[in-house]
Design a protein around this motif. Structure first.
Motif, PDB file in Angstrom:
ATOM      1  N   MET A   1      -8.156  -3.831 -15.336  1.00 14.80           N
ATOM      2  CA  MET A   1      -6.847  -3.222 -15.096  1.00 14.80           C
ATOM      3  C   MET A   1      -6.086  -4.030 -14.043  1.00 14.80           C
ATOM      4  SD  MET A   1      -5.893   0.675 -13.918  1.00 14.80           S
ATOM      5  CE  MET A   1      -6.345   1.369 -15.506  1.00 14.80           C
ATOM      6  N   LYS A   2      -4.800  -4.207 -14.275  1.00 12.23           N
ATOM      7  CA  LYS A   2      -3.947  -4.975 -13.379  1.00 12.23           C
ATOM      8  C   LYS A   2      -2.879  -4.040 -12.815  1.00 12.23           C
ATOM      9  CE  LYS A   2      -1.614  -9.495 -13.467  1.00 12.23           C
ATOM     10  NZ  LYS A   2      -1.138 -10.554 -14.400  1.00 12.23           N
ATOM     11  N   ILE A   3      -2.977  -3.773 -11.510  1.00 13.87           N
ATOM     12  CA  ILE A   3      -2.066  -2.841 -10.843  1.00 13.87           C
ATOM     13  C   ILE A   3      -1.168  -3.630  -9.896  1.00 13.87           C
ATOM     14  CG2 ILE A   3      -1.899  -0.804  -9.348  1.00 13.87           C
ATOM     15  CD1 ILE A   3      -4.849  -0.209 -10.204  1.00 13.87           C
ATOM     16  N   LEU A   4       0.141  -3.373  -9.969  1.00 14.80           N
ATOM     17  CA  LEU A   4       1.077  -3.956  -9.018  1.00 14.80           C
ATOM     18  C   LEU A   4       1.444  -2.865  -8.025  1.00 14.80           C
ATOM     19  CD1 LEU A   4       2.764  -6.378  -8.113  1.00 14.80           C
ATOM     20  CD2 LEU A   4       4.560  -5.642  -9.703  1.00 14.80           C
ATOM     21  N   ALA A   5       1.025  -3.057  -6.782  1.00 10.29           N
ATOM     22  CA  ALA A   5       1.189  -2.029  -5.750  1.00 10.29           C
ATOM     23  C   ALA A   5       2.261  -2.442  -4.743  1.00 10.29           C
ATOM     24  CB  ALA A   5      -0.133  -1.783  -5.035  1.00 10.29           C
ATOM     25  N   PHE A   6       3.075  -1.451  -4.345  1.00  9.66           N
ATOM     26  CA  PHE A   6       4.147  -1.662  -3.375  1.00  9.66           C
ATOM     27  C   PHE A   6       3.951  -0.731  -2.185  1.00  9.66           C
ATOM     28  CE2 PHE A   6       5.930  -2.955  -7.396  1.00  9.66           C
ATOM     29  CZ  PHE A   6       6.803  -3.991  -7.113  1.00  9.66           C
ATOM     30  N   ASP A   7       4.330  -1.220  -1.003  1.00  7.27           N
ATOM     31  CA  ASP A   7       4.391  -0.389   0.197  1.00  7.27           C
ATOM     32  C   ASP A   7       5.774  -0.593   0.803  1.00  7.27           C
ATOM     33  OD1 ASP A   7       3.894   1.183   2.401  1.00  7.27           O
ATOM     34  OD2 ASP A   7       2.647  -0.292   3.423  1.00  7.27           O
ATOM     35  N   ILE A   8       6.642   0.416   0.622  1.00  4.39           N
ATOM     36  CA  ILE A   8       8.038   0.314   1.020  1.00  4.39           C
ATOM     37  C   ILE A   8       8.242   0.988   2.363  1.00  4.39           C
ATOM     38  CG2 ILE A   8      10.409   0.913   0.415  1.00  4.39           C
ATOM     39  CD1 ILE A   8       9.437   1.019  -2.544  1.00  4.39           C
ATOM     40  N   GLY A   9       8.569   0.207   3.364  1.00 10.33           N
ATOM     41  CA  GLY A   9       8.844   0.735   4.694  1.00 10.33           C
ATOM     42  C   GLY A   9      10.308   0.591   5.033  1.00 10.33           C
ATOM     43  N   GLY A  10      10.675   1.045   6.216  1.00  6.70           N
ATOM     44  CA  GLY A  10      12.057   0.956   6.641  1.00  6.70           C
ATOM     45  C   GLY A  10      12.512  -0.465   6.913  1.00  6.70           C
ATOM     46  N   THR A  11      11.563  -1.367   7.191  1.00  8.15           N
ATOM     47  CA  THR A  11      11.893  -2.752   7.525  1.00  8.15           C
ATOM     48  C   THR A  11      11.501  -3.730   6.424  1.00  8.15           C
ATOM     49  OG1 THR A  11      11.571  -2.238   9.874  1.00  8.15           O
ATOM     50  CG2 THR A  11      11.598  -4.565   9.253  1.00  8.15           C
ATOM     51  N   ASN A  12      10.275  -3.593   5.902  1.00  8.84           N
ATOM     52  CA  ASN A  12       9.762  -4.535   4.908  1.00  8.84           C
ATOM     53  C   ASN A  12       9.178  -3.831   3.691  1.00  8.84           C
ATOM     54  OD1 ASN A  12      10.197  -7.047   6.371  1.00  8.84           O
ATOM     55  ND2 ASN A  12       8.539  -6.401   7.721  1.00  8.84           N
ATOM     56  N   ILE A  13       9.168  -4.556   2.583  1.00 11.56           N
ATOM     57  CA  ILE A  13       8.428  -4.161   1.387  1.00 11.56           C
ATOM     58  C   ILE A  13       7.257  -5.114   1.249  1.00 11.56           C
ATOM     59  CG2 ILE A  13       8.448  -3.934  -1.130  1.00 11.56           C
ATOM     60  CD1 ILE A  13      11.477  -3.498  -0.964  1.00 11.56           C
ATOM     61  N   LYS A  14       6.056  -4.564   1.208  1.00 12.75           N
ATOM     62  CA  LYS A  14       4.871  -5.367   0.922  1.00 12.75           C
ATOM     63  C   LYS A  14       4.463  -5.067  -0.521  1.00 12.75           C
ATOM     64  CE  LYS A  14       3.196  -4.827   5.677  1.00 12.75           C
ATOM     65  NZ  LYS A  14       4.123  -3.734   6.089  1.00 12.75           N
ATOM     66  N   TYR A  15       4.054  -6.092  -1.239  1.00 11.05           N
ATOM     67  CA  TYR A  15       3.554  -5.845  -2.591  1.00 11.05           C
ATOM     68  C   TYR A  15       2.444  -6.839  -2.922  1.00 11.05           C
ATOM     69  CZ  TYR A  15       6.789  -9.586  -4.194  1.00 11.05           C
ATOM     70  OH  TYR A  15       7.462 -10.767  -4.385  1.00 11.05           O
ATOM     71  N   LEU A 111      -4.987   8.094   1.988  1.00 10.70           N
ATOM     72  CA  LEU A 111      -5.832   7.967   0.791  1.00 10.70           C
ATOM     73  C   LEU A 111      -6.625   6.665   0.827  1.00 10.70           C
ATOM     74  CD1 LEU A 111      -3.304   9.210  -1.924  1.00 10.70           C
ATOM     75  CD2 LEU A 111      -5.447  10.356  -1.265  1.00 10.70           C
ATOM     76  N   GLY A 112      -5.977   5.592   1.265  1.00 18.55           N
ATOM     77  CA  GLY A 112      -6.682   4.316   1.367  1.00 18.55           C
ATOM     78  C   GLY A 112      -7.787   4.343   2.399  1.00 18.55           C
ATOM     79  N   GLU A 113      -7.494   4.900   3.588  1.00 19.53           N
ATOM     80  CA  GLU A 113      -8.511   4.978   4.633  1.00 19.53           C
ATOM     81  C   GLU A 113      -9.651   5.917   4.240  1.00 19.53           C
ATOM     82  OE1 GLU A 113      -8.799   3.145   7.301  1.00 19.53           O
ATOM     83  OE2 GLU A 113      -6.861   2.120   7.204  1.00 19.53           O
ATOM     84  N   SER A 279      -2.558  -3.249   6.931  1.00 22.36           N
ATOM     85  CA  SER A 279      -1.434  -3.200   5.992  1.00 22.36           C
ATOM     86  C   SER A 279      -1.871  -3.003   4.547  1.00 22.36           C
ATOM     87  CB  SER A 279      -0.604  -4.481   6.103  1.00 22.36           C
ATOM     88  OG  SER A 279      -1.385  -5.622   5.777  1.00 22.36           O
ATOM     89  N   ASP A 280      -3.178  -3.110   4.269  1.00 21.04           N
ATOM     90  CA  ASP A 280      -3.670  -2.897   2.903  1.00 21.04           C
ATOM     91  C   ASP A 280      -3.945  -1.427   2.601  1.00 21.04           C
ATOM     92  OD1 ASP A 280      -3.563  -5.597   2.417  1.00 21.04           O
ATOM     93  OD2 ASP A 280      -5.710  -5.950   2.690  1.00 21.04           O
ATOM     94  N   ALA A 281      -3.956  -0.564   3.611  1.00 23.38           N
ATOM     95  CA  ALA A 281      -4.379   0.822   3.412  1.00 23.38           C
ATOM     96  C   ALA A 281      -3.515   1.541   2.390  1.00 23.38           C
ATOM     97  CB  ALA A 281      -4.365   1.573   4.748  1.00 23.38           C
ATOM     98  N   ALA A 282      -2.204   1.497   2.571  1.00 24.83           N
ATOM     99  CA  ALA A 282      -1.312   2.214   1.652  1.00 24.83           C
ATOM    100  C   ALA A 282      -1.348   1.587   0.257  1.00 24.83           C
ATOM    101  CB  ALA A 282       0.100   2.228   2.204  1.00 24.83           C
ATOM    102  N   LEU A 283      -1.414   0.263   0.194  1.00 26.47           N
ATOM    103  CA  LEU A 283      -1.498  -0.401  -1.104  1.00 26.47           C
ATOM    104  C   LEU A 283      -2.722   0.056  -1.890  1.00 26.47           C
ATOM    105  CD1 LEU A 283      -0.557  -4.050  -0.028  1.00 26.47           C
ATOM    106  CD2 LEU A 283       0.898  -2.469  -1.303  1.00 26.47           C
ATOM    107  N   LEU A 284      -3.869   0.103  -1.204  1.00 28.34           N
ATOM    108  CA  LEU A 284      -5.102   0.534  -1.865  1.00 28.34           C
ATOM    109  C   LEU A 284      -5.062   2.016  -2.218  1.00 28.34           C
ATOM    110  CD1 LEU A 284      -7.708  -1.447   0.261  1.00 28.34           C
ATOM    111  CD2 LEU A 284      -7.318  -1.693  -2.198  1.00 28.34           C
ATOM    112  N   GLY A 285      -4.460   2.820  -1.332  1.00 29.90           N
ATOM    113  CA  GLY A 285      -4.376   4.258  -1.583  1.00 29.90           C
ATOM    114  C   GLY A 285      -3.615   4.576  -2.854  1.00 29.90           C
ATOM    115  N   VAL A 286      -2.433   3.961  -3.035  1.00 28.63           N
ATOM    116  CA  VAL A 286      -1.657   4.244  -4.248  1.00 28.63           C
ATOM    117  C   VAL A 286      -2.252   3.559  -5.471  1.00 28.63           C
ATOM    118  CG1 VAL A 286       0.565   4.890  -3.261  1.00 28.63           C
ATOM    119  CG2 VAL A 286       0.030   2.457  -3.553  1.00 28.63           C
ATOM    120  N   ALA A 287      -2.871   2.397  -5.275  1.00 33.29           N
ATOM    121  CA  ALA A 287      -3.503   1.718  -6.411  1.00 33.29           C
ATOM    122  C   ALA A 287      -4.625   2.569  -6.981  1.00 33.29           C
ATOM    123  CB  ALA A 287      -4.037   0.355  -5.979  1.00 33.29           C
ATOM    124  N   ALA A 288      -5.421   3.177  -6.122  1.00 31.49           N
ATOM    125  CA  ALA A 288      -6.523   4.030  -6.581  1.00 31.49           C
ATOM    126  C   ALA A 288      -6.009   5.225  -7.362  1.00 31.49           C
ATOM    127  CB  ALA A 288      -7.361   4.480  -5.382  1.00 31.49           C
TER     128      ALA A 288
END
Length: 293
Positions: A1-15, A111-113, A279-288
């Protein structure tokens, strides 16, 4: 499975990309441009999705209060204008055809933690993240507690200074007005007439200046005030704190030295730790969660 995960904050978007084993690769960070509003933000996310081939799931962690069942931002403060009511899941799925999961950023962090990080094996804990504002999440009895309107955990808007500074939520004296990373930066720059960011504040040449150290210590006292309140309300065994600023060891060390003396003896069993996943916590949380769709 290939998941594209985003973490949208007030300053930056990490994906980043995430596979079925929850290994993160191909990480990127771009400016959020939050001032341009929610519609611009969602279009930006869609344009990134369209750059990738064969994506099976989209997973989005975002600032704002989120109805994760329907993927709707139920409320957003002025940090991202015109974001309240945005049907993020529906818009993205209609445009891309890819099943999409959306969750509040600090809930995603929790969720990630819980699954992969500092809270693994814990059935009850609190999370707080310190950045542009302060976000919170409650993980109780092995699941997120969302509250009546999917909005529980707004720790940044508890009142720590009655009649205090005006907050972008419309209230006065909110915790995040005093204890967020933004609050620290504003206080330091006002005190020394400078234009520093959080990393520069803690750079050795600045951190050693008494006038800057004094502001930092007062800011940490503000962090502690909020944590003490939450400990007395929830009596948690664990609090996980995150945000880039929390990588500075001085902060957690000073919290540890001060907070336990401020608590009644039967509340001192709480363990306060930094995020293990950063910074990976939220990405992993939503990916799961997206993997379950």
């Amino acid at each position: 499975m290939k998941i594209l995960a985003f973490d949208i904050g007030g300053t930056n978007i990490k994906y980043a990309l995430c596979n079925e084993n929850f290994v993160i690769t191909d990480k990127h960070t771009i400016p959020t441009e939050a001032h341009k509003g929610g519609q611009h933000l969602v279009k930006k996310v869609i344009s990134i999705i369209e750059e990738y081939d064969h994506i099976d799931r989209v997973a989005i962690s975002t600032a704002g209060q989120v109805d994760s069942k329907n993927g709707i931002v139920v409320y957003s403060t002025g940090n991202i204008p015109y974001y309240t009511g945005m049907m993020v899941k529906k818009i993205i799925e209609n445009k891309t055809g890819i099943p999409t999961f959306v969750e509040n950023d600090v809930n995603a962090f929790a969720l990630g933690e819980a699954q992969f990080g500092a809270a693994k094996g814990e059935s009850n804990f609190l999370c707080l993240t310190y950045g542009t504002g302060i976000g919170g999440a409650l993980y109780l009895d092995n699941k997120l507690y969302k509250g009546m309107g999917s909005s529980a955990g707004e720790f940044g808007h508890m009142i720590t200074h009655a009649g205090g500074k005006q907050c972008n939520c419309g209230g006065e004296g909110c915790y995040e007005c005093y204890a967020s990373t933004s609050a620290l930066i504003k206080a330091v720059n006002k005190g020394v007439c400078a234009d520093m960011d959080g990393f520069q504040v803690f750079a050795k040449e600045n951190f050693q200046k008494p006038e800057i150290r004094s502001v930092i210590d007062k800011w940490i006292d503000e962090i502690i005030i909020g944590l003490v309140n939450l400990i007395y309300i929830f009596n948690p065994p664990l609090i996980v704190i995150g945000g880039g600023i929390m990588n500075e060891g001085y902060i957690i060390d000073l919290i540890d030295r001060k907070i336990y003396n401020m608590l009644m003896e039967n509340f001192r069993g709480v363990n306060i730790v930094r995020s293990k996943l950063g910074s990976d916590a939220a990405l992993l949380g939503v990916a799961a969660e997206a993997a379950k769709l």
